[in-house]
Motif scaffolding. Sequence first.
Motif, PDB file in Angstrom:
ATOM      1  N   PRO A  88       0.819  -1.216   0.000  1.00  0.00           N
ATOM      2  CA  PRO A  88       0.000   0.000   0.000  1.00  0.00           C
ATOM      3  C   PRO A  88       0.850   1.262   0.000  1.00  0.00           C
ATOM      4  N   SER A  89       0.375   2.262  -0.740  1.00  0.00           N
ATOM      5  CA  SER A  89       1.096   3.526  -0.831  1.00  0.00           C
ATOM      6  C   SER A  89       0.559   4.566   0.146  1.00  0.00           C
ATOM      7  N   ALA A 133      -6.443  -6.962   2.084  1.00  0.00           N
ATOM      8  CA  ALA A 133      -5.857  -5.742   1.530  1.00  0.00           C
ATOM      9  C   ALA A 133      -6.934  -4.780   1.046  1.00  0.00           C
ATOM     10  N   VAL A 134      -7.917  -5.295   0.322  1.00  0.00           N
ATOM     11  CA  VAL A 134      -8.979  -4.434  -0.203  1.00  0.00           C
ATOM     12  C   VAL A 134      -9.777  -3.802   0.935  1.00  0.00           C
ATOM     13  N   LEU A 135     -10.163  -4.624   1.905  1.00  0.00           N
ATOM     14  CA  LEU A 135     -10.913  -4.078   3.034  1.00  0.00           C
ATOM     15  C   LEU A 135     -10.070  -3.080   3.826  1.00  0.00           C
ATOM     16  N   GLY A 136      -8.776  -3.343   3.949  1.00  0.00           N
ATOM     17  CA  GLY A 136      -7.896  -2.412   4.638  1.00  0.00           C
ATOM     18  C   GLY A 136      -7.817  -1.070   3.943  1.00  0.00           C
ATOM     19  N   VAL A 137      -7.755  -1.092   2.614  1.00  0.00           N
ATOM     20  CA  VAL A 137      -7.724   0.159   1.852  1.00  0.00           C
ATOM     21  C   VAL A 137      -9.022   0.942   2.050  1.00  0.00           C
ATOM     22  N   LEU A 138     -10.141   0.236   1.990  1.00  0.00           N
ATOM     23  CA  LEU A 138     -11.428   0.908   2.134  1.00  0.00           C
ATOM     24  C   LEU A 138     -11.617   1.477   3.541  1.00  0.00           C
TER      25      LEU A 138
END
Length: 234
Positions: A88-89, A133-138
């Motif tokens: 993640p950036s 990862a997707v849930l973490g980004v959201l």
Amino acid sequence: MPKPVVPEDRRRRRRPTRSGTVLSEELIITTALRMLREHGSTGLTARRLGLALDCDPSTLYRYFRGMDELTLAIGNTLIGQALHGWSPSGSWRDDLGTLGRRIHAAYVSHPQAAVLTTSRVTGRANELAADEAVLGVLRGAGLSVTEAVPVYHAFIDQTLAFAALDAASLALPNAALHSDEEMWQSTYRRLPAATHPHLAEAAPLLAAEMVASAYPAALTLLLDGIAARLISRS
């Protein structure tokens, strides 16, 4: 009752195959991907896979309970390829866009395998890592968990649906694929404005647009929708 899968450490102590190859889950999956690419889904059987690996087909069941479990492992491998090297950036939009493009590209790079696996839920490590990862980004973007879950659902289903659609086209015989693409030129561009005014107007643009994947545009629309939701709350 399915046979129990033998733990990895016990498999490694087994003798090599007749050609001297030491089997592993990774080798079996890699060979299966090659067979799918060369022969399509109908060409992937335990017998043919055994021949390709120079082993008795029954040996494969020491690694996988059956061909369906191998299919799930293949799907998990494709997700792993998508995640390889990603981190993640801190920008939710960049991170979610990159994840979507990576997952889509990983499946499309193996069209025959994608047709088999995009609709499956593997429950394996790479799939779990991608979902996390997707849930973490959201969640990092500011969505509550109740908001993040339906957005995650839309994101992952959209990505896999386009991967399946694009892979199905690429898995077609070349003649059929060319025929479908040519239809936009041979039929749509010749429609008279008197009977199909909107198609006639859009035909030149459709001929260029419809032979490419719509996933980048769909992903942008989804990201725009998330951004609009975040802005409306501020």
